[in-house]
Design a protein around this motif. Sequence first.
Motif, mmCIF file in Angstrom:
data_model
loop_
_atom_site.group_PDB
_atom_site.id
_atom_site.type_symbol
_atom_site.label_atom_id
_atom_site.label_comp_id
_atom_site.label_asym_id
_atom_site.label_seq_id
_atom_site.Cartn_x
_atom_site.Cartn_y
_atom_site.Cartn_z
ATOM 1 N N VAL A 158 0.845 -1.198 0.000
ATOM 2 C CA VAL A 158 0.000 0.000 0.000
ATOM 3 C C VAL A 158 0.880 1.247 0.000
ATOM 4 C CG1 VAL A 158 -1.633 1.352 1.386
ATOM 5 C CG2 VAL A 158 -1.990 -1.110 1.067
ATOM 6 N N HIS A 159 1.855 1.269 0.889
ATOM 7 C CA HIS A 159 2.778 2.415 0.967
ATOM 8 C C HIS A 159 3.473 2.632 -0.380
ATOM 9 C CE1 HIS A 159 5.805 5.174 2.502
ATOM 10 N NE2 HIS A 159 6.733 4.377 2.010
ATOM 11 N N ALA A 160 4.000 1.575 -0.954
ATOM 12 C CA ALA A 160 4.701 1.687 -2.244
ATOM 13 C C ALA A 160 3.762 2.205 -3.331
ATOM 14 C CB ALA A 160 5.299 0.339 -2.645
ATOM 15 N N GLY A 161 2.539 1.713 -3.356
ATOM 16 C CA GLY A 161 1.581 2.157 -4.362
ATOM 17 C C GLY A 161 1.265 3.639 -4.240
ATOM 18 N N PHE A 162 1.064 4.100 -3.025
ATOM 19 C CA PHE A 162 0.748 5.519 -2.831
ATOM 20 C C PHE A 162 1.962 6.401 -3.109
ATOM 21 C CE2 PHE A 162 -3.215 4.045 -1.289
ATOM 22 C CZ PHE A 162 -4.086 5.109 -1.461
ATOM 23 N N MET A 163 3.143 5.961 -2.716
ATOM 24 C CA MET A 163 4.345 6.752 -2.999
ATOM 25 C C MET A 163 4.584 6.825 -4.511
ATOM 26 S SD MET A 163 5.462 7.906 -0.064
ATOM 27 C CE MET A 163 3.722 8.054 0.363
ATOM 28 N N ALA A 164 4.383 5.707 -5.196
ATOM 29 C CA ALA A 164 4.552 5.695 -6.656
ATOM 30 C C ALA A 164 3.545 6.628 -7.322
ATOM 31 C CB ALA A 164 4.405 4.272 -7.195
ATOM 32 N N SER A 165 2.316 6.602 -6.843
ATOM 33 C CA SER A 165 1.278 7.452 -7.402
ATOM 34 C C SER A 165 1.585 8.931 -7.171
ATOM 35 C CB SER A 165 -0.074 7.077 -6.780
ATOM 36 O OG SER A 165 -1.095 7.885 -7.303
ATOM 37 N N LEU A 166 1.932 9.289 -5.950
ATOM 38 C CA LEU A 166 2.271 10.685 -5.658
ATOM 39 C C LEU A 166 3.488 11.135 -6.463
ATOM 40 C CD1 LEU A 166 1.772 10.919 -1.781
ATOM 41 C CD2 LEU A 166 0.365 11.978 -3.569
ATOM 42 N N GLY A 167 4.438 10.227 -6.634
ATOM 43 C CA GLY A 167 5.668 10.549 -7.356
ATOM 44 C C GLY A 167 5.483 10.746 -8.852
ATOM 45 N N MET A 168 4.355 10.303 -9.382
ATOM 46 C CA MET A 168 4.111 10.466 -10.818
ATOM 47 C C MET A 168 3.824 11.916 -11.186
ATOM 48 S SD MET A 168 1.848 7.129 -11.837
ATOM 49 C CE MET A 168 1.859 7.529 -13.579
ATOM 50 N N PHE A 169 3.249 12.698 -10.269
ATOM 51 C CA PHE A 169 2.863 14.064 -10.609
ATOM 52 C C PHE A 169 2.946 15.043 -9.446
ATOM 53 C CE2 PHE A 169 -0.371 17.418 -10.960
ATOM 54 C CZ PHE A 169 0.027 18.018 -12.142
ATOM 55 N N TYR A 170 2.609 14.602 -8.248
ATOM 56 C CA TYR A 170 2.396 15.513 -7.137
ATOM 57 C C TYR A 170 3.638 15.872 -6.323
ATOM 58 C CZ TYR A 170 -2.538 14.891 -8.050
ATOM 59 O OH TYR A 170 -3.769 14.880 -8.655
ATOM 60 N N ALA A 171 4.640 15.019 -6.315
ATOM 61 C CA ALA A 171 5.780 15.268 -5.433
ATOM 62 C C ALA A 171 7.030 14.556 -5.923
ATOM 63 C CB ALA A 171 5.454 14.789 -4.018
ATOM 64 N N GLN A 172 8.143 15.110 -5.519
ATOM 65 C CA GLN A 172 9.420 14.424 -5.692
ATOM 66 C C GLN A 172 9.554 13.465 -4.516
ATOM 67 O OE1 GLN A 172 12.836 16.983 -5.271
ATOM 68 N NE2 GLN A 172 14.274 15.357 -5.731
ATOM 69 N N MET A 173 10.038 12.267 -4.771
ATOM 70 C CA MET A 173 10.237 11.268 -3.715
ATOM 71 C C MET A 173 11.724 11.185 -3.369
ATOM 72 S SD MET A 173 7.412 9.844 -2.836
ATOM 73 C CE MET A 173 5.963 10.717 -3.370
ATOM 74 N N VAL A 174 12.042 11.291 -2.062
ATOM 75 C CA VAL A 174 13.409 11.128 -1.603
ATOM 76 C C VAL A 174 13.413 10.313 -0.321
ATOM 77 C CG1 VAL A 174 14.202 13.324 -2.626
ATOM 78 C CG2 VAL A 174 13.436 13.269 -0.235
ATOM 79 N N SER A 175 14.546 9.726 -0.017
ATOM 80 C CA SER A 175 14.719 9.059 1.283
ATOM 81 C C SER A 175 15.220 10.112 2.282
ATOM 82 C CB SER A 175 15.735 7.923 1.176
ATOM 83 O OG SER A 175 17.025 8.453 0.934
ATOM 84 N N ALA A 176 15.150 9.775 3.554
ATOM 85 C CA ALA A 176 15.673 10.687 4.581
ATOM 86 C C ALA A 176 17.169 10.933 4.342
ATOM 87 C CB ALA A 176 15.437 10.114 5.972
ATOM 88 N N LYS A 177 17.887 9.889 4.006
ATOM 89 C CA LYS A 177 19.334 10.008 3.764
ATOM 90 C C LYS A 177 19.599 10.957 2.576
ATOM 91 C CE LYS A 177 23.465 7.241 2.974
ATOM 92 N NZ LYS A 177 23.999 5.874 2.840
ATOM 93 N N GLU A 178 18.833 10.816 1.502
ATOM 94 C CA GLU A 178 18.998 11.699 0.339
ATOM 95 C C GLU A 178 18.695 13.148 0.709
ATOM 96 O OE1 GLU A 178 17.853 8.758 -3.382
ATOM 97 O OE2 GLU A 178 16.239 9.612 -2.174
ATOM 98 N N LEU A 179 17.656 13.370 1.480
ATOM 99 C CA LEU A 179 17.274 14.727 1.849
ATOM 100 C C LEU A 179 18.343 15.377 2.714
ATOM 101 C CD1 LEU A 179 14.832 16.834 1.855
ATOM 102 C CD2 LEU A 179 14.572 16.049 4.209
ATOM 103 N N ILE A 180 18.802 14.641 3.694
ATOM 104 C CA ILE A 180 19.783 15.192 4.648
ATOM 105 C C ILE A 180 21.150 15.321 3.998
ATOM 106 C CG2 ILE A 180 20.971 14.746 6.841
ATOM 107 C CD1 ILE A 180 18.261 13.396 7.734
ATOM 108 N N GLY A 181 21.456 14.350 3.133
ATOM 109 C CA GLY A 181 22.662 14.339 2.301
ATOM 110 C C GLY A 181 23.901 14.736 2.990
#
Length: 181
Positions: A158-181
Amino acid sequence: MSKKALIIIDIQNDYFPGGKFTLENSEQAGTKAAQVLDHFRKIAQPIIHIQHISVQEGAFFFLPETEGAEIHNCVKPQENEAVILKNYPNSFRKTSLDAELKKLGVDKLVITGMMSNMCVDATTRAASDMGYKCTVVHDACCGASLEFDGVKAGSTEVHAGFMASLGMFYAQMVSAKELIG
């Protein structure tokens, strides 16, 4: 000039072990959200905590004035951090969130929280539709298991499906590690 804010949605006790609606992976997502929160505190960027209070008839978790409705210790707000109460999945609906972001001059949102398939989804879509540039920290969110028409989907799916859906148009998807970098 662009300014970003961290939005932490509904990371509340009832979603954690011992709560009234425990989510699988809540502890892991809470740990990642805490890392993002610490990063925003260090870089002195605005932080807004969203706290859901259930007032609808038949609600059984996030009930007013209960320990389950309290924001979890892993992301406990500091005195200078805004806490906005909401009663609907969309954090903008009948709240001061948009006004608070405008007052701060924010046009970019970094979003963490629970549940991926409800409040994170509704808030991210609304924010994008309102013109905010959204980034969702996917591992600082988690979802619930769902069933529809005899088909069961585990919380990870469920989580993966919603993240994939949001990532198609509504938001950029990043991990915490990527964000904090």
